[in-house]
Motif scaffolding. Structure first.
Motif: not given
Length: 368
Positions: A49-52, A54-56, A95, A99
């Motif tokens: 999932d993109l939101d997941r 993005a938190e890495w 992403l 990142r």
């Protein structure tokens, strides 16, 4: 600075942000069966999932790109453009590229340095020869990163400085692993295995309308040492084109090094200027020591490139050739061209050493 984030390498290797260990262990069997359907299901299952994502952390993002990349290359080997069958992977790859400040595809650094060893090793084939090739590159990259730190120091020095040959000798020590690695590769990886079995996994994958080649050893950024020693102030159209293609695949620190030093003054040019000023027959000991040290480093580069060229010539020979170009888009002729350029610079430095007489030696007819 360092050529790649050595302080996080073990963390990246240990990371499994996609929970991919078990699935990726099955990839060699899928490839052996040419099971593109199973590989497609595997890629779809791993896309986060993109939101997941993005938190890495950056380290976790690098590990995720490493793991997705094994499936990208596997699908491409079997004639499938991965994002054509799993389009939901596109925003994730973009992403992860943003990142990590790298291209939106796995590189040689993901495939080797940031790849776990042992049973968690990410592999296309599971063959010992593939593991040997990965290990050969893994042994080179840390030393190359340390050599980059010394190249940074060298760029600030002149041949008259007693530190100039000291730094060059350190660069030589770092680079000796390259010669060892190419010998290991010759001994353990046959040209037939590379050309027929492994090379197809490094084909270009289309991401966002651009083609990105796979994580082949040709992406190892040896160009950074060339840049400092002889290349930054020497134009060669073929090599310049190769740099334009290769530099984007390097980690951020390597790319920043290139941006700082392109268009600078190389060590060979500095030495040539010093010799011209002094006269080749009356070099000060400091300049002589610098010339000898520079000759040693260039000899190492020449030795590596000669062996690499021989290996590539076999892998792309008519008997086994399936591709006209190397795994990063360069033809074998470019390897020969860079070898020739390295040899020319070494020869020039060696001639400087051979012509010089110690300072204070008699000059003119009485010296004969």
């Amino acid at each position: 600075m360092s050529g790649e984030p050595l302080h996080t390498t073990e963390d990246i290797r240990a990371a499994d942000p996609l929970g991919a260990d078990a699935l990726l262990a099955a990839v060699p069997a899928m490839n052996a069966d040419a099971d593109a359907a199973a590989l497609t299901v595997a890629l779809r299952a791993l896309v986060p999932d993109l939101d997941r994502a993005a938190e890495w952390s950056v380290g976790a993002a690098l590990a995720a790109m490493r793991d997705l990349g094994i499936l990208l290359g596997s699908l491409r080997r079997h004639g499938v453009q991965p994002l054509a069958v799993v389009p939901e992977a596109l925003p994730v790859l973009e992403l992860l590229g943003l990142r990590t400040d790298m291209v939106p595809r796995d590189t040689v650094h993901h495939y080797t340095t940031w790849n776990p060893a042992g049973p968690r090793r990410r592999s296309y084939t599971g063959h010992p020869a593939e593991a040997s090739l990965q290990e050969a590159v893994r042994t080179v990259l840390p030393g190359l990163g340390r050599a980059l730190d010394d190249c940074e120091r060298l760029a600030r020095l002149e041949p008259y400085d007693p530190c100039f040959p000291v730094v060059l000798d350190r660069i030589a020590r770092h680079l000796r692993a390259m010669v060892d690695s190419i010998d290991l590769t010759v001994a353990r990886v046959s040209p037939e295995y590379f050309a027929v079995t492994l090379r197809p996994y490094f084909e270009e994958v289309e991401v966002g309308g651009r083609d990105y080649p796979g994580p082949a050893a040709a992406q190892v950024p040896l160009w950074a040492v060339d840049l400092t020693l002889w290349q930054c102030d020497r134009q060669d159209p073929a090599y310049d084109a190769f740099l334009r293609q290769s530099v984007p695949y390097a980690p951020p620190a390597w790319r920043a090094f290139h941006a700082r030093h392109r268009g600078g003054v190389s060590a060979v040019s500095k030495l040539s200027a010093a010799v011209s000023w002094e006269g080749a027959d009356r070099l000060p000991p400091s300049v002589t020591a610098s010339a000898e040290a520079l000759g040693r480093v260039l000899h190492l580069l020449k030795t590596f490139r000669a062996r690499h060229h021989g290996l590539a010539r076999e892998a792309y020979g008519e008997e086994v050739r399936r591709y006209e170009e190397g795994s990063a888009g360069a033809r074998v002729a470019l390897l020969r061209s860079v070898l020739d350029l390295t040899r020319e610079n070494e020869t020039m430095v060696r001639r400087t050493i051979g012509r010089r007489r110690p300072a204070g030696a008699p000059v003119g007819p009485s010296a004969a």
